[in-house]
Design a protein around this motif. Structure first.
Motif, PDB file in Angstrom:
ATOM      1  N   GLN A  70       0.802  -1.225   0.000  1.00  0.00           N
ATOM      2  CA  GLN A  70       0.000   0.000   0.000  1.00  0.00           C
ATOM      3  C   GLN A  70       0.834   1.275   0.000  1.00  0.00           C
ATOM      4  OE1 GLN A  70      -3.330  -0.469  -0.707  1.00  0.00           O
ATOM      5  NE2 GLN A  70      -2.320  -2.464  -0.887  1.00  0.00           N
ATOM      6  N   ASP A  74      -0.689   2.848  -2.963  1.00  0.00           N
ATOM      7  CA  ASP A  74      -1.739   3.743  -2.459  1.00  0.00           C
ATOM      8  C   ASP A  74      -1.176   4.609  -1.336  1.00  0.00           C
ATOM      9  OD1 ASP A  74      -4.158   4.980  -1.965  1.00  0.00           O
ATOM     10  OD2 ASP A  74      -4.987   3.317  -0.791  1.00  0.00           O
ATOM     11  N   THR A  78      -6.038   6.134  -0.025  1.00  0.00           N
ATOM     12  CA  THR A  78      -7.392   6.324  -0.569  1.00  0.00           C
ATOM     13  C   THR A  78      -8.234   5.061  -0.517  1.00  0.00           C
ATOM     14  OG1 THR A  78      -6.696   5.736  -2.820  1.00  0.00           O
ATOM     15  CG2 THR A  78      -6.489   8.056  -2.162  1.00  0.00           C
ATOM     16  N   LYS A  80      -7.894   2.863  -2.765  1.00  0.00           N
ATOM     17  CA  LYS A  80      -7.975   2.458  -4.174  1.00  0.00           C
ATOM     18  C   LYS A  80      -6.554   2.418  -4.749  1.00  0.00           C
ATOM     19  CE  LYS A  80     -12.547   4.514  -4.896  1.00  0.00           C
ATOM     20  NZ  LYS A  80     -13.347   5.490  -5.693  1.00  0.00           N
ATOM     21  N   PRO A  81      -5.840   1.333  -4.479  1.00  0.00           N
ATOM     22  CA  PRO A  81      -4.455   1.245  -4.946  1.00  0.00           C
ATOM     23  C   PRO A  81      -4.367   1.224  -6.466  1.00  0.00           C
ATOM     24  CG  PRO A  81      -5.213  -0.890  -4.156  1.00  0.00           C
ATOM     25  CD  PRO A  81      -6.270   0.104  -3.782  1.00  0.00           C
TER      26      PRO A  81
END
Length: 271
Positions: A70, A74, A78, A80-81
């Protein structure tokens, strides 16, 4: 064209997925990169390619949502990687991306390990420094506590016990130094410095029984030597055990007729 993916390709994909399940990300990425380079070199029938692509898609989907990825995919958190792009026929490009990610993760592991090592080294230096400063200021209880804490926290360091013992001995905390040296003797029985330190510490405060115990440990561990017997003779003389002193001096002179401590003892007792 092959109707089934080659064994080596299937094994590397399986290996990559297994490493991923065990959270071994760099090894997982490297295994899949190897698989992709193999994939690029073989010609497969459509059904066989579909089989590989399904497994690859599952792998990439799991990978991008893995907690360990992550901070790379990301960083803003968020939820939403970013996806790792893959297009059929672009296996070599995907392999390069996976290898790059693997290098980044390996470097992060190395950096973290180095930082932890440096932090531990600073912690050890701080404990030893504070201990010495407190001893020099006459705060012997606190100083000893700091040094003993260093010995406990860094017990994996083969030199720490001898180092702490020497610092205590320099500060004339001979009883504590002797105990630390004896602990070093137990943990590192071939370290001569521990035995010498213990003998010197106990001799300084006339703890002859403890000193005798250390000498006997020396004889068991390293065997008899004229210098050892000579020093034992001198110890027994100071202890007031003249018979034992003469016995040890005799043993010393049998091995070395010029052994200094033995000659001193013999001269003192009138031989």
């Amino acid at each position: 064209m092959l109707s089934t993916p080659p064994k080596e390709l299937r094994e590397n994909i399986a290996r990559a997925k297994g490493y991923l399940r065990r959270d071994e990300l760099p090894r997982s990425l490297q295994a899949m990169a190897t698989a992709m380079r193999q994939y690029a070199e073989v010609k497969l029938m459509r059904s066989a390619r579909a089989e590989v692509d399904i497994q690859l898609g599952e792998f990439l989907n799991t990978l991008v949502h893995h907690q360990g990825m992550q901070h790379l995919l990301d960083p803003a958190g968020t939820g939403k990687p970013r996806k790792i792009p893959y297009q059929p026929g672009k296996e070599l490009m995907l392999a390069t991306v996976l290898e790059g990610l693997a290098r980044i993760l390996r470097q992060e592991v190395e950096d973290k390990s180095r930082q932890e090592t440096e932090a531990r080294l600073q912690r050890k230096k701080s404990l030893l420094h504070n201990g010495v400063m407190l001893l020099q200021e006459g705060q012997f209880g606190k100083g000893r506590a700091y040094l003993k804490r260093a010995a406990e926290e860094f017990s994996e360091d083969p030199d720490i016990l001898v180092q702490v013992g020497q610092l205590l001995q320099t500060a004339k905390q001979y009883a504590d130094a002797g105990e630390i040296f004896e602990e070093a003797m137990t943990k590192h029985p071939r370290d001569v410095r521990a035995y010498v330190g213990a003998v010197n510490a106990y001799t300084a405060i006339n703890e002859f029984e403890k000193c005798e115990k250390v000498y006997n440990a020396i004889l068991r561990t390293f065997g008899g030597h004229p210098n050892t017997f000579g020093r034992m003779a001198l110890m027994y003389l100071k202890w007031g055990k003249r018979i034992k002193a003469e016995e040890m001096a005799t043993r010393a002179l049998q091995g070395d007729s010029r052994q200094a401590e033995a000659l001193e003892v013999m001269n003192t007792i009138g031989h």
